[in-house]
Design an enzyme around this catalytic site. Structure first.
Site, PDB file in Angstrom:
ATOM      1  N   TRP A  85      15.789  34.742  -9.311  1.00 14.21           N
ATOM      2  CA  TRP A  85      16.630  33.644  -8.809  1.00 14.21           C
ATOM      3  C   TRP A  85      15.786  32.374  -8.685  1.00 14.21           C
ATOM      4  CZ3 TRP A  85      16.486  30.374  -4.623  1.00 14.21           C
ATOM      5  CH2 TRP A  85      17.679  29.734  -4.260  1.00 14.21           C
ATOM      6  N   SER A 126       8.908  47.598   0.076  1.00 10.98           N
ATOM      7  CA  SER A 126       8.550  48.990  -0.222  1.00 10.98           C
ATOM      8  C   SER A 126       7.044  49.171  -0.090  1.00 10.98           C
ATOM      9  CB  SER A 126       9.000  49.357  -1.635  1.00 10.98           C
ATOM     10  OG  SER A 126       8.065  48.882  -2.574  1.00 10.98           O
ATOM     11  N   ASP A 183       5.188  50.242  -2.248  1.00 16.58           N
ATOM     12  CA  ASP A 183       4.582  49.773  -3.497  1.00 16.58           C
ATOM     13  C   ASP A 183       4.460  48.243  -3.554  1.00 16.58           C
ATOM     14  OD1 ASP A 183       4.089  52.264  -4.652  1.00 16.58           O
ATOM     15  OD2 ASP A 183       6.183  52.450  -5.273  1.00 16.58           O
ATOM     16  N   LEU A 229      16.706  53.697  -8.112  1.00 20.29           N
ATOM     17  CA  LEU A 229      16.635  53.857  -6.656  1.00 20.29           C
ATOM     18  C   LEU A 229      15.325  53.364  -6.059  1.00 20.29           C
ATOM     19  CD1 LEU A 229      18.337  57.348  -6.168  1.00 20.29           C
ATOM     20  CD2 LEU A 229      19.335  55.080  -5.909  1.00 20.29           C
ATOM     21  N   LEU A 256      26.961  47.158  15.230  1.00 21.72           N
ATOM     22  CA  LEU A 256      26.315  47.416  13.931  1.00 21.72           C
ATOM     23  C   LEU A 256      24.898  47.884  14.204  1.00 21.72           C
ATOM     24  CD1 LEU A 256      26.438  46.998  10.759  1.00 21.72           C
ATOM     25  CD2 LEU A 256      25.333  44.794  11.158  1.00 21.72           C
ATOM     26  N   ASN A 296      15.259  38.293  -6.066  1.00 21.56           N
ATOM     27  CA  ASN A 296      14.790  37.047  -5.434  1.00 21.56           C
ATOM     28  C   ASN A 296      13.886  36.255  -6.381  1.00 21.56           C
ATOM     29  OD1 ASN A 296      16.047  38.004  -3.177  1.00 21.56           O
ATOM     30  ND2 ASN A 296      14.178  38.388  -2.002  1.00 21.56           N
ATOM     31  N   HIS A 338      12.594  34.490  -1.838  1.00 25.61           N
ATOM     32  CA  HIS A 338      12.625  35.352  -0.648  1.00 25.61           C
ATOM     33  C   HIS A 338      13.239  34.600   0.534  1.00 25.61           C
ATOM     34  CE1 HIS A 338      10.539  38.285  -2.917  1.00 25.61           C
ATOM     35  NE2 HIS A 338       9.356  37.708  -2.877  1.00 25.61           N
ATOM     36  N   ASP A 373      17.561  43.035  -4.620  1.00 28.84           N
ATOM     37  CA  ASP A 373      16.694  42.717  -5.755  1.00 28.84           C
ATOM     38  C   ASP A 373      17.128  41.415  -6.415  1.00 28.84           C
ATOM     39  OD1 ASP A 373      14.645  43.072  -7.542  1.00 28.84           O
ATOM     40  OD2 ASP A 373      15.691  44.559  -8.766  1.00 28.84           O
TER      41      ASP A 373
HETATM   42  C1  FPP Z   1      13.074  42.121  -4.385  1.00 31.28           C
HETATM   43  O1  FPP Z   1      13.198  41.018  -5.245  1.00 31.28           O
HETATM   44  C2  FPP Z   1      12.980  41.639  -3.015  1.00 31.28           C
HETATM   45  C3  FPP Z   1      11.949  41.886  -2.159  1.00 31.28           C
HETATM   46  C4  FPP Z   1      10.791  42.702  -2.538  1.00 31.28           C
HETATM   47  C5  FPP Z   1      11.898  41.302  -0.814  1.00 31.28           C
HETATM   48  C6  FPP Z   1      13.177  41.295  -0.056  1.00 31.28           C
HETATM   49  C7  FPP Z   1      13.059  40.283   1.024  1.00 31.28           C
HETATM   50  C8  FPP Z   1      14.039  39.486   1.458  1.00 31.28           C
HETATM   51  C9  FPP Z   1      15.427  39.590   1.020  1.00 31.28           C
HETATM   52  C10 FPP Z   1      13.758  38.379   2.423  1.00 31.28           C
HETATM   53  C11 FPP Z   1      13.541  38.667   3.806  1.00 31.28           C
HETATM   54  C12 FPP Z   1      14.196  39.851   4.395  1.00 31.28           C
HETATM   55  C13 FPP Z   1      14.464  39.960   5.686  1.00 31.28           C
HETATM   56  C14 FPP Z   1      14.991  41.233   6.204  1.00 31.28           C
HETATM   57  C15 FPP Z   1      14.296  38.854   6.615  1.00 31.28           C
HETATM   58  P1  FPP Z   1      12.066  40.710  -6.313  1.00 31.28           P
HETATM   59  O2  FPP Z   1      11.103  39.785  -5.704  1.00 31.28           O
HETATM   60  O3  FPP Z   1      11.492  41.993  -6.806  1.00 31.28           O
HETATM   61  O4  FPP Z   1      12.902  40.009  -7.424  1.00 31.28           O
HETATM   62  P2  FPP Z   1      12.674  40.062  -8.998  1.00 31.28           P
HETATM   63  O5  FPP Z   1      13.002  41.467  -9.431  1.00 31.28           O
HETATM   64  O6  FPP Z   1      13.665  39.077  -9.486  1.00 31.28           O
HETATM   65  O7  FPP Z   1      11.252  39.673  -9.254  1.00 31.28           O
END
Ligand code: FPP
Length: 250
Positions: free
Chosen positions: A34, A74, A76, A200, A140, A31, A46, A29
């Site tokens: 950030w 997810s 959602d 969770l 792994l 991205n 992302h 969480d």
């Molecule tokens: C949650 O952060 C993150 C996601 C919904 C996407 C996760 C995806 C990646 C890490 C990139 C690609 C993954 C792979 C396996 C190649 P958010 O966007 O909800 O962040 P925020 O809470 O700061 O808005």
């Protein structure tokens, strides 16, 4: 289980659990925040997050992690803006194409868990290719959760029970089938969530029954091997009793 006392420098990490290594699950969480903090679009977060995935996979085997389940999308998350959804799907696709040979080289078995029926056919094909090419990996087991909802998975598994008397192991098997996970993996030992939130979010609710929870304010794109190491060290300092008293838990 308690780790050895720390006398100054970092103590060597004990190996994994008796079942042959730890199962660590991560809710990646932060991205979006950030990216916003840098004046960038969310999708840049992302993309940076995909680099953190790479670092994490590199660090995991050295820390006694044998199974790593990452929450990438997810069920959602379909409700996010269409452009963000399509960028994420593109990122997964690119990731599979680019990383499959690397996974083969490093003995990493790659699986994708979740629903498949709502994914684009070309992404489904890329998943299948990646899973087949990496099936022999023993260092792994990397599981990426895409279109995943623990509650939906439990409901689908419950439909498959079909009136039979099955125990927990039998239900875990049905749950594995419901998310295309193949044979069951050990329960989650350690669940990490980055980004400062402490929930969770419908991730591995059955499998986390006795997971140790670890929350860090670090945003996912900033997550490094040393952060994973710190989380695993904290895990080894915890006392896991599984509902028993300490002497009986051993
Ligand atoms: C949650 O952060 C993150 C996601 C919904 C996407 C996760 C995806 C990646 C890490 C990139 C690609 C993954 C792979 C396996 C190649 P958010 O966007 O909800 O962040 P925020 O809470 O700061 O808005």
């Amino acid at each position: 289980m308690r780790g050895s006392e720390n006398h100054g420098g970092p103590a060597p990490l004990p190996g994994g659990s008796a079942q042959g290594g730890l199962h660590v699950a991560i809710i990646m969480d932060g991205n979006g925040r950030w990216a916003r903090a840098r004046g960038l679009p969310r999708v840049a977060g992302h993309r940076a997050g995909a680099q953190a995935v790479r670092r994490t996979i590199e660090a995991a085997p050295k820390l006694g992690i044998r199974t790593l389940t990452l929450y990438a999308f997810s069920s959602d998350n379909w409700q996010r803006p269409a452009q963000e959804v399509s960028t994420l799907m593109q990122l997964f696709h690119e990731y599979l194409e680019r990383e499959t040979p690397e996974c083969v080289k490093h003995g990493i078995r790659l699986s994708v868990i979740g629903r498949r029926d709502r994914l684009a056919p070309e992404l489904r094909r890329a998943i299948q290719r990646a899973e087949e090419a990496t099936a022999g990996g023993r260092n792994l087991h990397l599981r990426i959760a895409v279109d995943y909802s623990a509650r939906d998975a439990i409901v689908r598994a419950a439909h498959r029970v079909n009136g039979r008397r099955i125990g927990r192991a039998g239900f875990a098997r049905l749950l594995g089938e419901a998310i295309h996970a193949g044979e069951p993996v050990p329960d989650v030992d350690l669940l990490i969530r980055t980004g400062g939130e402490q929930r969770l979010s419908d991730f591995l609710l059955w499998e986390c029954a006795y997971a140790e929870l670890y929350f860090t304010p670090r945003m996912w794109p900033d997550f490094e091997g040393k952060d994973l190491e710190e989380a695993v060290r904290e895990f080894h300092r915890r006392e896991r009793r599984f509902g028993r008293v300490l002497e009986a838990a051993g």
